[in-house]
Design a protein around this motif. Structure first.
Motif, PDB file in Angstrom:
ATOM      1  N   TRP A   3     -10.214   1.997  15.011  1.00  0.00           N
ATOM      2  CA  TRP A   3      -9.092   2.859  15.395  1.00  0.00           C
ATOM      3  C   TRP A   3      -7.973   2.690  14.368  1.00  0.00           C
ATOM      4  O   TRP A   3      -7.199   1.737  14.460  1.00  0.00           O
ATOM      5  N   PRO A   5      -4.463   3.506  12.817  1.00  0.00           N
ATOM      6  CA  PRO A   5      -3.234   4.059  13.402  1.00  0.00           C
ATOM      7  C   PRO A   5      -2.677   5.212  12.575  1.00  0.00           C
ATOM      8  O   PRO A   5      -1.582   5.118  12.012  1.00  0.00           O
ATOM      9  N   SER A   6      -3.423   6.293  12.479  1.00  0.00           N
ATOM     10  CA  SER A   6      -2.909   7.432  11.718  1.00  0.00           C
ATOM     11  C   SER A   6      -3.311   8.742  12.393  1.00  0.00           C
ATOM     12  O   SER A   6      -4.324   8.814  13.089  1.00  0.00           O
ATOM     13  N   ARG A   7      -2.499   9.745  12.177  1.00  0.00           N
ATOM     14  CA  ARG A   7      -2.747  11.078  12.743  1.00  0.00           C
ATOM     15  C   ARG A   7      -4.080  11.623  12.212  1.00  0.00           C
ATOM     16  O   ARG A   7      -4.853  12.200  12.958  1.00  0.00           O
ATOM     17  N   ALA A  10      -6.964  10.152  14.016  1.00  0.00           N
ATOM     18  CA  ALA A  10      -7.046  10.716  15.373  1.00  0.00           C
ATOM     19  C   ALA A  10      -7.710  12.094  15.327  1.00  0.00           C
ATOM     20  O   ALA A  10      -8.598  12.396  16.132  1.00  0.00           O
ATOM     21  N   TRP A  47      -4.906   6.695  20.446  1.00  0.00           N
ATOM     22  CA  TRP A  47      -3.988   7.672  19.833  1.00  0.00           C
ATOM     23  C   TRP A  47      -3.258   8.482  20.903  1.00  0.00           C
ATOM     24  O   TRP A  47      -2.111   8.857  20.721  1.00  0.00           O
ATOM     25  N   ASN A  50      -0.245   6.512  22.393  1.00  0.00           N
ATOM     26  CA  ASN A  50       0.984   6.507  21.585  1.00  0.00           C
ATOM     27  C   ASN A  50       1.484   7.924  21.288  1.00  0.00           C
ATOM     28  O   ASN A  50       2.425   8.109  20.546  1.00  0.00           O
ATOM     29  N   MET A  52       0.160   9.981  19.417  1.00  0.00           N
ATOM     30  CA  MET A  52      -0.116  10.383  18.037  1.00  0.00           C
ATOM     31  C   MET A  52      -0.960  11.653  18.124  1.00  0.00           C
ATOM     32  O   MET A  52      -0.994  12.468  17.221  1.00  0.00           O
ATOM     33  N   ASP A 178      -5.032   1.035  23.923  1.00  0.00           N
ATOM     34  CA  ASP A 178      -4.479   2.118  24.735  1.00  0.00           C
ATOM     35  C   ASP A 178      -3.696   1.589  25.939  1.00  0.00           C
ATOM     36  O   ASP A 178      -3.337   2.357  26.835  1.00  0.00           O
ATOM     37  N   CYS A 301       1.763   3.188  13.994  1.00  0.00           N
ATOM     38  CA  CYS A 301       1.900   4.538  14.569  1.00  0.00           C
ATOM     39  C   CYS A 301       3.350   5.015  14.453  1.00  0.00           C
ATOM     40  O   CYS A 301       3.614   6.165  14.093  1.00  0.00           O
TER      41      CYS A 301
END
Ligand SMILES: Cc1cc2nc3c(=O)[nH]c(=O)nc-3n(C[C@H](O)[C@H](O)[C@H](O)COP(=O)(O)OP(=O)(O)OC[C@H]3O[C@@H](n4cnc5c(N)ncnc54)[C@H](O)[C@@H]3O)c2cc1C
Length: 406
Positions: A3, A5-7, A10, A47, A50, A52, A178, A301
């Motif tokens: 996972w 942490p970026s758009r 996601a 995602w 958060n 995102m 999550d 994020c």
């Protein structure tokens, strides 16, 4: 599964999963095949948690490839999140009690050696219940557990190991990428028979064996699962759901970003912010430490959210890792001579309390903007999920998903 942490990560996962969101999801979603083999479900929750990735984006993509009827199972699971978020917003007392009880149990662990020993056996994964011990390791090493494993785990924790549910919920909250105040607390309460009064979730050996494809042959699970008890809760409180609507503010406006909403470029702001502050320091989820994975994910994020906001609004952007939010915000307000602050509505949980405290002494207003999705979903979350489920077609048509660009 990694996972990131970026758009972009996601979106990549969203587009990989969408072809399976219809009948395949309905058929495969209950199977937990083990770490790294969770392709039957979307694995989008870190995602989504958060923000995102927004629920409406997931729904729009789903409905662009499947009919409502064929993807109904997946669509309603997505709405379970909004259901629990809204349910808890109506009942702040549930969160307050959970936090108080948790603090008391953590203190009790220091004095009660028998409780401490049983707790340590569970969290170290040495109970001898092979499935449970496996899930503890998967949880702490990856930050994710399949939904069915979460249900079995919570049930074994409460009814077989007879440990306080609050300590189990805390373990999840501190380790799940999550981890969410509403979804986690309400789900543990649901397993224990506190959410749907009197109805518990009993983990059964045959069900575990079947849905783990025979990986575990569990014995010795509790047969009796009597519902947990609690003092009556106050009536649900009323929510103000037009918070921030038409948010025209006087003078220079500052936008605050937190881990609760990392899509500031898709926040319906009517006043363009002239300064952006990204608060990177994660809000403590517990009196005990959260996993470093969770903290790193959350921090990154918010950092990416700052870039998205900067690109969208073209305003000066400051990222702060300082834990003293009061000092950081006050200095930033003075530096930019701000007349008002705006942020995405902060749901119940540690960030809300922390930000409210940090802004308490400011002489300028902090406006929270409620997302249209929450404003449509939350009015139907006062009682059981069924009331919300009946409204899904109407909510989906009001969301106007065809217009949404992802
Ligand atoms: C004891 C327990 C604790 C849980 N704690 C959390 C938590 O802290 N945070 C969290 O997001 N979910 C929690 N859940 C709900 C659920 O297990 C996860 O959302 C789901 O496993 C995430 O995996 P996925 O993205 O592959 O889900 P999918 O099945 O692909 O579902 C898509 C999305 O819908 C939402 N969703 C699905 N099922 C649920 C559900 N039952 N409740 C709420 N939202 C749901 C999630 O946002 C999820 O990403 C918990 C469930 C249990 C039984």
């Amino acid at each position: 599964m990694d996972w990131k942490p970026s758009r972009q990560a996601a979106l990549d996962q969203l587009f990989t999963f969408i072809p399976k969101a219809g009948k395949t999801y309905a058929a495969e979603r209950n199977f937990d095949l083990g770490e790294g083999l969770h392709e039957g479900v979307s694995q989008l929750s870190p995602w989504i948690r958060n923000r995102m990735l927004l629920e409406e984006e997931v729904l729009a993509q789903t409905l662009s490839k499947h009919s409502f009827a064929s993807a109904e199972k997946f669509i309603s699971e997505v709405f379970w999140r909004g259901y629990f978020k809204g349910w808890l917003e109506h009942r702040p007392e549930v969160w307050a009690r959970y936090r108080t009880n948790l603090t008391d149990y953590v203190k009790q662990l220091e004095q009660d050696t028998s409780l401490l020993q049983r707790y340590e056996t569970a969290v170290e994964g040495t109970t001898g219940i092979a499935a449970f011990d496996y899930w503890v390791r998967e949880l702490t090493q990856t930050g994710y557990l399949h939904n069915h494993a979460r249900m079995w785990f919570a049930s074994i924790w409460i009814f077989t190991l007879e440990l306080p549910w609050e300590l189990g919920a805390d373990l999840f909250y501190r380790h799940l990428l999550d981890g969410d105040a509403a979804s986690n607390t309400c789900s543990w309460r649901w397993v224990g028979g506190l959410h749907t009064k009197g109805k518990t979730y009993a983990a059964q050996a045959s069900n575990i064996e079947r849905f783990t494809n025979g990986r575990f042959d569990v014995t010795g699970l509790a047969i009796k699962t009597s519902p947990l008890q609690e003092p009556p809760l106050p009536a649900p409180s009323e929510l103000s759901l037009d918070k921030g609507r038409g948010n025209l503010l006087p003078g220079k406006v500052g936008l605050i970003l937190t881990e609760e909403d990392c899509s500031p470029d898709r926040l319906p702001l009517t006043t363009a912010p002239s300064a952006i502050l990204a608060l990177l320091d994660p809000s403590p989820r517990s009196v005990l430490a959260s996993s470093s994975k969770v903290e790193a994910f959350s921090r990154q994020c918010v950092s990416e959210a700052a870039q998205l906001a900067s690109a969208r609004w073209g305003a000066d952007c400051q990222k702060s890792s300082d834990s003293n939010w009061n000092e950081v915000i006050t200095d930033w307000v003075n530096q930019h001579n701000l007349a008002a602050l705006v942020t995405a509505r902060i749901p119940i949980g540690p960030t809300r309390k922390r930000l409210t405290r940090a802004c308490r002494e400011l002489t300028i207003p902090l406006l929270e903007v409620t997302r249209p999705y929450d404003a449509l979903v939350w009015p139907h979350t006062k009682a059981g999920f069924f009331a919300l489920r009946k409204k899904l077609p109407s909510i989906l048509s009001q969301l106007d998903l065809g217009q949404l660009e992802v």
